[in-house]
Design an enzyme around this catalytic site. Structure first.
Site, PDB file in Angstrom:
ATOM      1  N   HIS A   1      42.265  20.967  51.775  1.00 20.94           N
ATOM      2  CA  HIS A   1      43.681  20.835  52.458  1.00 20.94           C
ATOM      3  C   HIS A   1      43.565  20.785  53.810  1.00 20.94           C
ATOM      4  O   HIS A   1      44.324  20.043  54.636  1.00 20.94           O
ATOM      5  CB  HIS A   1      44.511  21.715  52.163  1.00 20.94           C
ATOM      6  CG  HIS A   1      46.086  21.462  52.261  1.00 20.94           C
ATOM      7  ND1 HIS A   1      46.715  20.408  51.442  1.00 20.94           N
ATOM      8  CD2 HIS A   1      47.191  21.701  53.034  1.00 20.94           C
ATOM      9  CE1 HIS A   1      47.956  20.516  51.761  1.00 20.94           C
ATOM     10  NE2 HIS A   1      48.369  21.411  52.885  1.00 20.94           N
TER      11      HIS A   1
ATOM     12  N   HIS B   1      53.604  17.487  49.398  1.00 19.31           N
ATOM     13  CA  HIS B   1      53.735  19.153  48.928  1.00 19.31           C
ATOM     14  C   HIS B   1      53.755  19.045  47.520  1.00 19.31           C
ATOM     15  O   HIS B   1      54.533  19.456  46.543  1.00 19.31           O
ATOM     16  CB  HIS B   1      55.017  19.632  49.310  1.00 19.31           C
ATOM     17  CG  HIS B   1      54.922  20.972  50.275  1.00 19.31           C
ATOM     18  ND1 HIS B   1      55.619  22.165  49.629  1.00 19.31           N
ATOM     19  CD2 HIS B   1      54.037  21.409  50.934  1.00 19.31           C
ATOM     20  CE1 HIS B   1      55.125  23.300  50.660  1.00 19.31           C
ATOM     21  NE2 HIS B   1      54.043  22.826  51.235  1.00 19.31           N
TER      22      HIS B   1
END
Length: 739
Positions: free
Chosen positions: A48, A94
């Site tokens: 990430h 998300h």
């Protein structure tokens, strides 16, 4: 600093670090790391934060143009929109948090992307979202859960955005079985700032104070960045504690406090605390300036009792910022944030050591060189293999399946979840707050806001046809850029730049990595050909559950500028009696089409042909003809072809149409050939419009008229009352089935 860690292999596994990573960390530090340092490397080297699997494919994106002020590498990208003003925008994913906890996952996605924008000194003025869910149509557990996820995600986005007073003006919502185990929630935000008043995320100036502002730090979101760098399994439901909790009321205060702060000259740099919280924000700020930093973690405002350095560094509590201030400005900054009822504390200072030195009640608990954390993060050139499934689907055609009448096909397509109006979704969003929305969700194609300060309109559109990306990962990604640009052009705005959200499956699978690499090539090609540089974005990998990866989903958000906010072109019929034109060439192209999915039950075939010259000519025609006020409305032909494009225009306007389109095969009214649009022109302007199209070398034919109580298209007929009922009410009937 105590260094000995027992059960090191277990600790490494929990932090998703390999033994090779551990050896590398020891080499960087020149000693054994302690647990705080392990946590820092784990977060910064997670997929990430470090893009370790994707970095090799991301280099080479077109990122420059005369109007680009800031490209990738900052909190958000920035383009010049004229008159001394700039648009600041970015898109983020998300996905994992939203699957685990849909309301908070989606809400904090919206909060995070807004902070990325206002950190740059811009006031957020418009949000979009790209949502992808699994099958919601069936009566089984899977569909019921997907309907629950839709309701939770939409409520989370609406709740946060509405409290912030930022309009959610559009986006896309699509459905496919490939998302049954892994939904995608991509949030986009755009803000406006003066072009010469952009703020950057840098920590420089030896001795300058580092100030923490915003909410107190708690234990929520611990390990979130690491969690988002792995696949889902049945056990993933236990990950709820790694999902952050959002508070839009605090964020609203933080926004106003930051914008007040930006009017002063106290700030050297400012950074949002997003994924990996205090770790990523401090390392990124120091890294951009080649400086070091001392931080006293016992001075960080804490929400919970007994928190330790590890937790302070890795918490992903929301609504927090890190500021590098000018020395002597400490109290002035604290006063601003306390006025807005927010915490503010001096927690450290900038140094020239090049190291991040962390203290806990006077004792040094971590000492990590800043540059190697980012510069020496693992860069993986993962194995790639062309997926075997591609050979089996390339030659599949709709001619391999039983024919159905166009009437039956139309009735199925107009009621499909991809086509129907999503009023149930966008009516939960406040789209008109700030009073600048010109074209909102449901108005078809791009969404548009006006910029009062300089008289322009900004058009934006988020697009990705995942079926195209499945049958042709490179061409499908290029098609997503083309489609988002075409939607923007249909509103009369000139496409300027994109931000992307590259959602793919497990990078440890060579076929997924091949899809990703091809997708990047497609985006590079399309952005270069269309002169729409990529100014920022996000990669989300490991969108996989129990070994099943999602289809490649490179969501593209395009932003364009219309120099005259009074000339925004609508995408719905304007007046009975007007002539309808089809611009562009229609071929028998059904690869990855909605027709093939809904009528043949498969995703297969060959992608329609991409022709960048024709695409640019189509944009030029609509943009320039709109400037000359020759057009009444324009809508691109995409999923479902010309028949569905016209049906949507009819349903939204409440006006019928009578259309005859000459085709070789009667089903070609649903063909999805690219670079086509339906354009509505008054009789007075018809000759001038036809001449412009001819000059640009575009095929342009008159196909019918607006008006009547029926929608008539070749052998398709439907009363307007029935068309409107199917188009406007289907979605609500499906999504509220369990309530």
């Amino acid at each position: 600093m105590s260094n000995a860690i027992e059960n090191i292999e277990t600790v490494l596994k929990q932090h998703k670090l390999s033994l090779d990573d551990y050896d590398h960390i020891k080499k960087i530090l020149g000693r054994e790391p302690n647990l705080v340092e392990i946590g820092i490397f784990s977060a910064m080297w997670s997929e990430h934060c470090s893009y370790k699997s994707s970095k090799v494919h991301l280099s080479g994106f077109p990122t420059k143009a005369p109007w680009v002020i800031q490209g990738p590498g900052e909190n958000a990208g920035v383009i010049d929109i004229g008159g001394g003003y700039a648009a600041v925008f970015k898109m983020e994913s998300h996905n994992h948090p939203s699957f685990i906890e849909p309301y908070q996952g989606a809400a904090t996605g919206v909060g995070g992307i807004m902070r990325d924008v206002f950190t740059m000194g811009a006031r957020p003025v418009a949000s979009l979202n790209a949502l992808r869910f699994g099958n919601v149509m069936n009566d089984d557990k899977t569909s019921a859960h997907q309907r629950y996820l839709v309701r939770g995600v939409v409520e989370g986005i609406g709740g946060y955005g509405n409290c912030m007073g930022v309009p959610t003006i559009g986006g896309e919502t699509s459905f496919d079985e490939c998302y049954n185990g892994n939904i995608l929630v991509n949030a986009f935000n755009l803000g406006i700032a003066k072009a010469d008043e952009i703020f950057y995320g840098r920590a420089e100036g030896i001795g300058n104070p580092v100030i923490y502002v915003g909410s107190k730090t708690g234990r929520d979101g611990l390990g979130g960045a690491v969690m988002s760098s792995d696949s889902f399994t049945e056990e993933s439901k236990s990950l709820r504690p790694t999902v952050q909790v959002g508070d839009p009321f605090t964020e609203k205060l933080l926004l106003e406090a930051c914008l007040e702060l930006f009017k002063t000259d106290h700030v050297v740099g400012i950074q949002d605390m997003g994924a990996a919280g205090l770790t990523s924000s401090s390392f990124e700020m120091a890294g951009r300036s080649g400086s070091g930093m001392i931080m006293h973690l016992d001075k960080v405002p804490a929400r919970e009792q007994g928190m330790m350095p590890y937790e302070f560094m890795l918490s992903e509590s929301q609504e927090r910022m890190l500021i590098c201030a000018k020395k002597g400005s400490e109290q002035a900054i604290i006063d601003i944030f306390e006025k807005w009822e927010l915490d503010a504390a001096v927690i450290g200072e900038v140094t020239d050591t090049g190291n991040m030195e962390l203290f806990w009640h006077g004792e040094k608990v971590a000492d990590v060189p800043v540059d190697p954390v980012s510069e020496e993060a693992p860069v993986l050139n993962r194995p790639m293999a062309r997926p075997a499934y591609l050979d089996g689907i390339a030659n599949v055609s709709i001619d391999d399946f039983d024919r159905v009448t166009n009437q039956a096909a139309f009735e199925k397509l107009i009621a499909s979840m991809e086509v129907v109006d999503k009023a149930w979704v966008y009516e939960q969003y406040d789209s008109m707050v700030q009073t600048n929305t010109v074209k909102k969700g449901g108005d078809l194609d791009a969404s548009v806001i006006r910029v009062k300060e300089n008289g322009v309109a900004l058009a934006m559109s988020s697009d990705c046809n995942v079926r195209y990306c499945y049958i042709d990962p490179k061409g499908g990604a290029a098609a997503a850029v083309i489609e988002s640009g075409r939607n923007v052009a249909m509103s009369g705005a000139r496409p300027k730049a994109v931000t992307d959200c590259l959602n793919y499956g497990n990078p440890e699978n060579p076929e997924v990595m091949w899809q990703f690499g091809e997708g990047c090539l497609g985006i590079k090609e399309a952005c270069a050909e269309l002169t729409t540089p990529v100014i920022g974005g996000n990669v989300s990998l490991y969108n996989e559950t129990n070994g099943i990866s999602v289809f490649p989903t490179p969501a593209i958000a395009m932003v364009g500028v219309n120099d005259d906010q009074n000339k925004v072109l609508p995408a719905v019929f304007q007046a009975e009696g007007n002539t309808l034109y089809l611009v562009g060439d229609t071929k028998h192209e059904f690869g990855g089409s909605l027709y093939m999915k809904e009528l043949c039950g498969t995703v297969a075939g060959t992608l329609p042909e991409i022709d960048y010259k024709k695409e640019l000519a189509l944009w030029e025609l609509v943009i320039e003809a709109n400037k000359k006020e020759l057009l009444e409305s324009a809508k691109d032909c995409s999923a479902g072809g010309a028949a569905i494009a016209l049906a949507k225009m009819a349903a939204k306007s409440g006006m019928g149409a009578n259309v005859i389109m000459n085709v070789t095969d009667e089903r070609d009214v649903f063909s999805e050939s690219f670079s086509r649009a339906v354009v509505e022109v008054s009789d007075a302007n018809a000759a001038a419009f036809e001449a412009m199209a001819s000059e640009l070398g575009l095929h342009c034919i008159s196909i019918g008229k607006v008006g009547g109580a029926h929608f008539l298209f070749n052998d398709i007929a439907m009363p307007m009352a029935q068309l409107k009922d199917l188009y406007f009410n289907t979605f609500k009937r499906v999504i509220e089935r369990d309530i």
